[in-house]
Scaffold this motif. Structure first.
Motif, PDB file in Angstrom:
ATOM      1  N   UNK A  11      42.167   6.973 -70.945  1.00  0.00           N
ATOM      2  CA  UNK A  11      42.949   8.051 -70.330  1.00  0.00           C
ATOM      3  C   UNK A  11      42.884   9.323 -71.175  1.00  0.00           C
ATOM      4  N   UNK A  12      42.956   9.141 -72.498  1.00  0.00           N
ATOM      5  CA  UNK A  12      42.892  10.296 -73.392  1.00  0.00           C
ATOM      6  C   UNK A  12      41.526  10.979 -73.304  1.00  0.00           C
ATOM      7  N   UNK A  13      40.460  10.189 -73.258  1.00  0.00           N
ATOM      8  CA  UNK A  13      39.116  10.774 -73.146  1.00  0.00           C
ATOM      9  C   UNK A  13      38.956  11.565 -71.846  1.00  0.00           C
ATOM     10  N   UNK A  14      39.508  11.035 -70.752  1.00  0.00           N
ATOM     11  CA  UNK A  14      39.441  11.747 -69.475  1.00  0.00           C
ATOM     12  C   UNK A  14      40.199  13.061 -69.541  1.00  0.00           C
ATOM     13  N   UNK A  15      41.369  13.026 -70.158  1.00  0.00           N
ATOM     14  CA  UNK A  15      42.182  14.238 -70.269  1.00  0.00           C
ATOM     15  C   UNK A  15      41.473  15.301 -71.094  1.00  0.00           C
ATOM     16  N   UNK A  16      40.879  14.881 -72.209  1.00  0.00           N
ATOM     17  CA  UNK A  16      40.174  15.840 -73.060  1.00  0.00           C
ATOM     18  C   UNK A  16      38.952  16.420 -72.363  1.00  0.00           C
ATOM     19  N   UNK A  17      38.404  15.675 -71.429  1.00  0.00           N
ATOM     20  CA  UNK A  17      37.215  16.131 -70.702  1.00  0.00           C
ATOM     21  C   UNK A  17      37.590  16.984 -69.491  1.00  0.00           C
ATOM     22  N   UNK A  18      38.879  17.107 -69.203  1.00  0.00           N
ATOM     23  CA  UNK A  18      39.323  17.939 -68.092  1.00  0.00           C
ATOM     24  C   UNK A  18      39.402  17.244 -66.763  1.00  0.00           C
ATOM     25  N   UNK A  19      39.425  15.902 -66.759  1.00  0.00           N
ATOM     26  CA  UNK A  19      39.541  15.159 -65.501  1.00  0.00           C
ATOM     27  C   UNK A  19      41.018  15.107 -65.107  1.00  0.00           C
TER      28      UNK A  19
END
Length: 570
Positions: A11-19
């Motif tokens: 979830x954190x990786x998605x957030x950092x990627x702008x998803x």
């Protein structure tokens, strides 16, 4: 939460990627009934399915933990049909599993197998590769499958089309039978259904609703073209769009080489992608597109799958695709992940029926038009110059100091003219092209076809006149460029033009009969004043490209053209 039921590092990786929100295929694989099951998913290219299957097996790999265990025997195997797609998948999974400590190893043809062997020996969580290279590592016992929990087949229909069935069956036979098998495919022909029945258990069938969605962010245009002018029309479409990155598709390697050379000669920053290139050359070409050193990629269909360049906003089909599926895969290089894009088909009149049938099968309703004209591109340039960094970026102090010195010695109009000249020299010059559709019908209605035996034909009566044009060989003048410009700007037909003689700095040509009377005035009225004609007396001596008669002109023009022609693949 837009992405429920996912481990925290994902979830954190998605957030950092702008998803912010999942795409339809990503939502489908996260539904409760899909958890832990084999999946058979059909979704169009560009729908976000790489991230989708990365999310689908996240729970299986992490198993309730926030981090993956130390890298050892691989937990997941992803099989992709092409090197480009495998390397793209590697990049996507690397950021998706970065916060979870994931180690991703790629194994693809064209790369150093010994380096891959060392990477596998050091341990991995996910291995991504092409069928042939993965089988090679399995047979050499470099790839250990004992711990694998998930196997993914990406673009399964393409792998079967490319003849990888034996390799796939061998690879799947080496993976533990209790694994999860996720099969993703743009289409689901009978061969895919048979593969799923054999290697999946109680698979959940997911067909992303609204398959037309793949067209939602892509505007389709069909442009009428004269076959010998296709290269020039490609240039004009590129100039009219000024896309950050564009892909031009051809059907053969020879056509790719020809078009790349032509566009490079005219000032475009171009790279090529085709099957004859080694992996290092392909990687270099893609990197040049990613970092902006190149803005145009000329490619065969080897690039139609697996290339994800976020800045691609224009796809040009210089050669018509072989079928509707190829059209969709090519066009899917743009309009990805919510971005807008344009797909342009160049359609000769002789192939219009075939193009319309293919578009109907693809459920696409394009906008039909003639090609962008040179005058239209010049008008757009005049509008775009005000947004150019030359004018919008704040000037440095040394720029201002030099500007004051120049301003004391030049008028505002002279400075503006110099700026316009600098702006134009940075851009490839547009080409004069013709529209074989409505424009020609209107012109033919005004003028009867040329008949040298008819005394009533106005072209046949009256003396011929010679004119001088201020373009020559140093300006890349040749008959295929000159004829459309002379006919359009001069308001005449091609049958009105006689001999053409091209010199280093100028071109002299003959206009037959009464058409000569109004030709010069019409030419000056209908285009840029930079290109000028003037009447001359008497026939000039033949130059190096002298065309001595209307009959000779016809044959010499045919020999001199050597145009780009859409080649048919065998």
């Amino acid at each position: 939460m837009p992405f429920p039921t996912l481990p925290e590092p994902i979830t954190r990786a998605l957030s950092e990627r702008g998803y912010a929100d999942p795409t339809p295929v990503q939502s489908a694989v996260l539904e409760g009934e899909a958890t832990g099951r084999d999946l058979l998913v059909s979704a169009q290219t560009g729908s976000g399915k790489t991230v989708a299957y990365g999310l689908a097996f996240a729970g299986t790999l992490l198993d309730g933990q926030d981090r993956l265990p130390p890298a050892g025997a691989p937990l997941c195997l992803v099989i992709a049909p092409t090197r480009e797609l495998a390397l793209q998948v590697h990049r996507e999974l690397a950021w998706l599993y970065g916060a979870a400590g994931g180690r991703i190893v790629s194994c693809v043809g064209g790369m150093d197998p010994r380096r891959e062997q060392r990477a596998l020996a050091e341990g991995a969580h996910i291995v991504v590769g092409t069928p042939g290279r993965l089988r090679d590592h399995l047979e050499r016992r470099n790839l250990v499958t004992d711990a694998m929990r998930v196997a993914v087949l990406d673009e399964a229909d393409e792998m079967l089309d490319l003849g990888f069935r034996d390799d796939l069956e061998f690879i799947l036979s080496q993976v533990p039978p209790e694994r999860r098998t996720l099969l993703f495919s743009a289409t689901l022909p009978k061969a895919i259904a048979t593969l799923a029945e054999r290697y999946q258990r109680d698979a959940l069938r997911i067909a992303v609703k609204g398959q037309d969605r793949g067209h939602a962010d892509i505007a389709y245009r069909a442009i009428r073209v004269v076959p010998r002018e296709i290269e020039h029309v490609v240039l004009n479409v590129l100039r009219a769009a000024e896309a950050p990155t564009a892909i031009v598709f051809c059907n053969t390697r020879n056509a790719v080489r020809h078009l790349q050379a032509g566009l490079t000669e005219r000032g475009f920053s171009v790279v090529a992608l085709s099957g004859e290139l080694g992996q290092g050359e392909r990687n270099a070409a893609l990197q040049a597109l990613r970092d902006g050193r190149a803005r145009v990629c000329v490619a065969t269909d080897v690039a139609a799958r697996g290339i994800d360049l976020p800045t691609v906003s224009l796809v040009i089909h210089a050669d018509l695709p072989h079928d509707a599926e190829v059209l969709q895969h090519r066009s899917g290089r743009t309009g990805r992940a919510g971005r807008k894009g344009t797909s342009v088909l160049l359609v000769p009149n002789a192939r219009r029926r075939r193009a319309e049938q293919m578009l109907a099968i693809a459920r696409v309703n394009p906008e039909w038009s003639g090609p962008p004209s040179a005058d239209e591109i010049r008008r757009r340039d005049a509008e775009r110059v005000l947004d150019d960094p030359l004018l919008t970026e704040p000037p440095a102090e040394e720029d201002l100091a030099l500007a004051r010195i120049i301003g004391e010695n030049r008028t505002h109009e002279e400075l503006a003219a110099a700026l316009a000249r600098v702006y134009r020299t940075r851009l490839p010059a547009p080409e004069e092209v013709s529209d074989p559709g409505e424009g020609r019908a209107t012109r033919d209605a005004r003028r009867p076809p040329y008949d040298p035996q008819s005394p009533e034909n106005p072209v046949a009566s009256g003396p011929a006149a010679w004119f001088r044009l201020n373009l020559g060989r140093r300006d890349n003048a040749d008959p295929r460029r000159l004829l459309p410009m002379l006919t359009r700007r001069g308001g005449i037909g091609r049958q009105d033009i006689g001999a053409i003689r091209i010199f280093e700095r100028e071109t002299k040509f003959e206009i037959r009969g009464e058409a000569a009377a109004a030709f010069a005035a019409a030419f000056a009225r209908n285009g840029s004043p930079e290109i000028q004609v003037e009447a001359i007396s008497g026939a000039p001596a033949a130059g190096p490209k002298g065309l001595k008669s209307p009959r000779g002109a016809k044959h010499a023009r045919a020999a001199d053209r050597k145009p780009h022609r859409p080649a048919r693949a065998g």
